[in-house]
Design a protein around this motif. Structure first.
Motif, PDB file in Angstrom:
ATOM      1  N   ARG A  45       0.797  -1.192   0.043  1.00  0.00           N
ATOM      2  CA  ARG A  45       0.072  -0.039  -0.055  1.00  0.00           C
ATOM      3  C   ARG A  45       0.973   1.082   0.038  1.00  0.00           C
ATOM      4  N   MET A  46       0.314   2.146  -0.608  1.00  0.00           N
ATOM      5  CA  MET A  46       1.221   3.657  -0.435  1.00  0.00           C
ATOM      6  C   MET A  46       0.366   4.695   0.314  1.00  0.00           C
ATOM      7  N   ALA A  47       1.043   5.381   1.437  1.00  0.00           N
ATOM      8  CA  ALA A  47       0.322   6.543   1.942  1.00  0.00           C
ATOM      9  C   ALA A  47       0.152   7.574   1.075  1.00  0.00           C
ATOM     10  N   VAL A  48      -1.225   8.222   1.358  1.00  0.00           N
ATOM     11  CA  VAL A  48      -1.584   9.311   0.289  1.00  0.00           C
ATOM     12  C   VAL A  48      -1.647  10.604   1.425  1.00  0.00           C
ATOM     13  N   ALA A  49      -0.826  11.629   0.909  1.00  0.00           N
ATOM     14  CA  ALA A  49      -1.112  12.872   1.836  1.00  0.00           C
ATOM     15  C   ALA A  49      -2.441  13.470   1.323  1.00  0.00           C
ATOM     16  N   ALA A  50      -3.225  14.069   2.455  1.00  0.00           N
ATOM     17  CA  ALA A  50      -4.862  14.643   2.154  1.00  0.00           C
ATOM     18  C   ALA A  50      -4.404  15.884   1.666  1.00  0.00           C
ATOM     19  N   PRO A  51      -4.985  16.820   0.865  1.00  0.00           N
ATOM     20  CA  PRO A  51      -4.817  17.869   0.375  1.00  0.00           C
ATOM     21  C   PRO A  51      -4.285  18.935   1.421  1.00  0.00           C
TER      22      PRO A  51
END
Ligand code: COA
Length: 434
Positions: A45-51
């Motif tokens: 999985r890859m962590a995604v920064a929120a806007p």
């Protein structure tokens, strides 16, 4: 006999964004066999920064939790160095924003270090040298934070290796997490174009194969140099930790060192465990968080250390780890340290396992929407508060007003009207989607 002050990492905590994209989801869109991502690269999985998350909010959150979990008084910090390749301003360092958000003392030197994925190590090494000269006299400690959002073009071969997160560490005397060995440094620098990000781009450019070759060349050079300067050899390391752009890279690095050891020992290979057994014992326990988060550039090596500490329990206390840091451009460094002496010093304080337990999965469209919204908030200077609900009690990037980045602090978050915020979010999302 010359004695050295005992200096190293006194405390370590991580911040991992709440949202993630499964590599299975990405594989469906790209038409790639998921086994290539899982086995070929070693990522799940890859962590995604929120806007509303950026390297500043992630750094502040990591340090905020570090202070709380280890009961550290912010007034004792005399140096703050932030390692990052994803600076948010061409002049103002991330460290200045973070200094303000954490309410650190004015008597604290602050600056950033940038050298692709090497920035965190540059900060750590500098902080330990600083402590040896100044901190020991004043009783102050250094706060080192490595924070990055790894972003590549959509559809590129590097996209599955993205990630986001921050690692915060307190560096000082009598270290309870890792005492750095005092041997002369083993570094390798060469001017190469394997990975870079021009000022006008949010996404990095990478020549993947060249970067792998440069990484391994730097590892070979620094391993040999460190062997010379420290007198430590293969058998002296209980664990070998590497910069982890993707977990399979750590395997490639380990493989190269193992092959070297096979040559050193000659045909009999006396006492040397097989490659697989040695890898499972010495490096694999330090990769599980990286496989869940992806590349966090300057913090990847320290996320690997955090993986080992969280997974290893009392078994790792008193052990010696060798660490290899690599930053494209390029600079590599090999160094080592002793973990411990007691695992109780970090147990329950790292935060990685906790972060894994409250994650929110994005579908592919939401992932793209996060990217678009984040870009819009920073590129044209528009103000777009409430694009996504921040994690309660966290720091939030709310957009740019009058050319200044606007952040909401944790205290302000607590009193927020979430219904109104969500209504604003829907309207902002609709605007951004146009
Ligand atoms: N099942 C299992 N493994 C598979 C597979 C399948 N169906 N298909 C491919 N693979 C393996 C390949 O054999 C290869 O493994 P190997 O390296 O052990 O030979 C691996 O998956 C990667 O595939 P490959 O086609 O060689 O590379 P790619 O074009 O997907 O690019 C990177 C991979 C790492 C170069 C790319 O993701 C990148 O540029 N990343 C960013 C840069 C980076 O992280 N650099 C590292 C040094 S800092």
């Amino acid at each position: 006999m010359q004695t050295h002050p005992r200096i190293g990492i006194k405390a370590i905590s991580v911040y991992i964004p709440r949202h993630f994209l499964s590599l299975d989801t990405l594989a469906v869109v790209t038409g790639v066999d998921p086994a290539k991502y899982h086995l070929g690269l070693g990522i799940r999985r890859m962590a995604v920064a929120a806007p509303n998350e950026d390297p500043v909010t992630m750094a502040a959150a990591a340090a905020h939790d570090l202070f709380a979990r280890y009961d550290i008084d912010a007034a004792t910090v005399g140096l703050l160095v932030v390692g990052s390749e994803s600076g948010v301003d061409a002049a103002k360092p991330i460290a200045s924003f973070v200094h303000g958000m954490l309410g650190l003392s004015p008597d604290c030197r602050t600056f950033d270090t940038t050298h692709a994925c090497y920035g965190g190590t540059a900060a750590l090494r500098l902080a330990s040298d600083w402590h040896a000269v100044r901190g020991t006299r004043t009783g102050k400690v250094a706060l080192v934070i490595a924070t990055d959002v790894a972003r590549y073009p959509v559809g590129s071969a590097a996209e599955p290796t993205q990630g986001a997160g921050a690692v915060a560490m307190v560096v000082g005397g009598d270290p309870e997490v890792m005492e750095l060995d005092p041997f002369p440094e083993a570094v390798y620098t060469k001017d190469v174009m394997d990975f870079w990000r021009p000022h006008y781009r949010r996404e990095a450019i990478v020549d993947g194969q060249v970067s792998i070759d440069c990484y391994l060349r730097a590892l070979g050079h620094t391993w040999a140099a460190y062997e010379q300067s420290s007198g430590l050899c293969w058998d002296d390391y209980d664990y070998l930790l590497f910069h982890v752009p993707f977990p399979k890279m750590a395997y490639k690095a380990f493989h190269m060192l193992h092959q070297r050891e096979v040559l050193v020992r000659g045909a009999s290979g006396a006492g040397l465990a097989s490659l697989e057994d040695a890898f499972i014992a010495r490096t694999q326990p330090a990769l599980w968080v990286n496989a869940e988060v992806g590349n966090i550039y300057s913090g990847s090596l320290y996320l690997s250390l955090a993986s080992l500490l969280e997974a290893g329990g009392p078994g790792v206390q008193g052990s010696r780890a060798g660490l290899f840091s690599y930053g494209s451009g390029c600079c590599g460094e090999f160094f080592s340290g002793r973990l411990g002496p007691r695992s109780t010093a970090w147990e329950g304080k790292i935060g990685a396992r906790e972060a894994m337990e409250s994650r929110i999965e994005l579908d592919y469209e939401q992932y793209l929407e996060f990217r678009r919204a984040g870009a819009r908030m920073t590129l044209d200077g528009s103000f777009a508060a409430g694009v996504a609900r921040p994690v309660p009690g966290r720091f939030s990037f709310d957009g740019i007003r009058d050319h200044q980045r606007v952040y909401t602090t944790a205290q302000e978050d607590l009193g927020r009207d979430w219904a109104a915020s969500d209504a604003r979010a829907s309207s902002a999302k609709a605007q951004i989607g146009k």
